[in-house]
Enzyme design. Sequence first.
Site, short mmCIF file in Angstrom:
data_model
loop_
_atom_site.label_atom_id
_atom_site.label_comp_id
_atom_site.label_asym_id
_atom_site.label_seq_id
_atom_site.Cartn_x
_atom_site.Cartn_y
_atom_site.Cartn_z
CE LYS A 91 -4.28 -1.71 0.25
NZ LYS A 91 -5.20 -1.53 -0.88
CD GLU A 113 -10.18 4.17 0.65
OE1 GLU A 113 -10.04 5.40 0.53
OE2 GLU A 113 -9.49 3.33 0.03
CB SER A 381 -0.13 -7.98 -1.22
OG SER A 381 -1.09 -8.73 -0.51
#
Lengths: 399, 266
Positions: A91, A113, A381
């Site tokens: 991210k 969010e 991830s």
Amino acid sequence: MTYNYPDSTGHFGPYGGIYVAETLMGALEELRAAYEKYRNDPEFIAEFHNDLKHYVGRPSPVYYAKRWSEHLGGAQIYLKREDLNHTGAHKVNNTIGQALLAKRMGKKRVIAETGAGQHGVATATVAARMGMECVVYMGAEDVQRQSPNVFRMKLLGATVVPVHSGSKTLKDALNEAMRDWVTNIENTFYIIGTVAGPHPYPAMVRDFNAVVSRETLVQMPELAGRLPDAVIACVGGGSNAMGAFYHYLDVPDVQLIGVEAGGHGIASGQHAAPLTANAPAGVLHGNKMYLMQDANGQVIETHSISAGLDYPGVGPEHCWLKDSGRAQYVAINDDEALGAFDALCRFEGIIPALESSHALAHAAKIAPSMSRDKILLVNLSGRGDKDINTVARLKGITL
Amino acid sequence: MSRIQATFEKLAQQNRKALIPYITAGDPNPDVTVPLMHALVEAGVDVIEMGVPFSDPMADGSVIQRAAERALKHNVSLCDVLDMAAKFREKDATTPLVLMGYGNPVEAMGWENFAARCAEVGVDGALTVDFPPEESHEAFGHLQRHGIAPIFLIAPTTDESRVEKIAKLARGYVYYVSLKGVTGAGHLDLEELARKLPELRRHIKLPIGVGFGIRDAATAKAVAALCDGVVVGSRLVQEIESSAEQDVIAKVSALVKELRAAIDEA
């Protein structure tokens, strides 16, 4: 690359677009123009890559999961270690890119969010570093199940706002963040965490995450002697998968497999797998996409063990890649994901995120029936530290 | 002549401004909606905006979101809202009805089907909050073929080139959002409004209604002096929410009469 999506109006075939209230159109145009200006600006690109190298720790390694591959007895499994990034997931690639853009646009406040909390943490992290005010919206249910990440965001100086409306998960957090943005449009930059939302977000978030496939395109030949036969990544909104797929879109020999959250099973209806379940196209959160909805067009509640995949839609580019046949999409159920979570802990000494465990589980499912000279590259991830409470609870263990 | 046009022309002749209430269809339950609509007309409204409940009302504040949630508890669908409109038309042939909501329920029904049903039951206009002109070519083709007016929002952040674009597509009236924010927010800036409206009128020849943030008679009066119609939504929905079910019609009627009187003083 010959692949050239989205078109100038933000469409990937029939998907994507800009479906927002008039109140947001001005801000999206401002963002589109800024992104268009800076995406090819050498100074912007240099700063982005410098941050990825020195702050995030890129390139993240590719690791050959030898013991697990031998145990499975088929294809060789390699892991792209996005879990080793600063903040523990892919991210941060995107939040750094968007924060650098926000700075150039003169925005002093960022909002986000978050579902699992990884995007919230990654946003709070870059906001702290740049001295920006940061507000993160998070579904009240996710605040409960991801409490370590809530605390991390607070440590980083962010305000975490629990969202009690609707299903109290990621989609409701997105609604609330959009409302904040409409209200504070002049000073606020909305850092969307996935490859969904109104144009230019799907393309922009993909581009910032594409560093993942840019690296593996070089790393795989170095480590394994060639490119993988398939790249496998989990798909909620789909940002890590788009990053892992992007530079392979023009390499037709490499199969691309997106793994959705099958929850209790597609047949149960309790899942978060709009692509696998062939959900009808619908409009939510600013774009057209495969969308889990009832016959009257109301968005339905989804279920996944993993907060980061618990979303009724999916990025428009994945919808297009499915329809065009360039990528395949499958679903992995909660229990299968947990099995892969355990296996990676025990065989490789890596605690994976529950989201990434879905991609691992699919690799574990198909590897045994493949020959030993085949290569699967799984995008790991994120790391699983944030999930230990959830896993303990599911195992009936009190920490 | 359409009902919307006839209504605004009549008001203009009388030198009066339109009062346009918004209610969420099916709130607090589906049985209340049609009687409430008739009561609104009796209390002096000119156009009724019927909100179509949606699970994810991104452009609305918490008041209207809760109204949608109450209606959705009764499984009120777009079909049901159209049925309510049909029932209203049995006794009221003149008051314009505008459906206001989000695109996905319409997408699920199909735009052609939706437009045909609107025409059949006597709906006059449709405002699809999350379908800007850029994404609406096909949708508005269906609406226009069936004589349903596409109603558009214009925001304080809408630049002049977009105002021009919207002016070309809009029919019925244009809805100017009087503040930066979601429905029900409370920081309407009258000076900004007074500056903005003449700019809009350079391009927009249709009547202009103003809404978002109109919470009391005094504000309604001040806004009415500047535009052609006053849209009141969250304040009415709040009244519905805070009233016992048997009192909803009386309470909302009283509030609407107060707003009507104030607007007529403007």
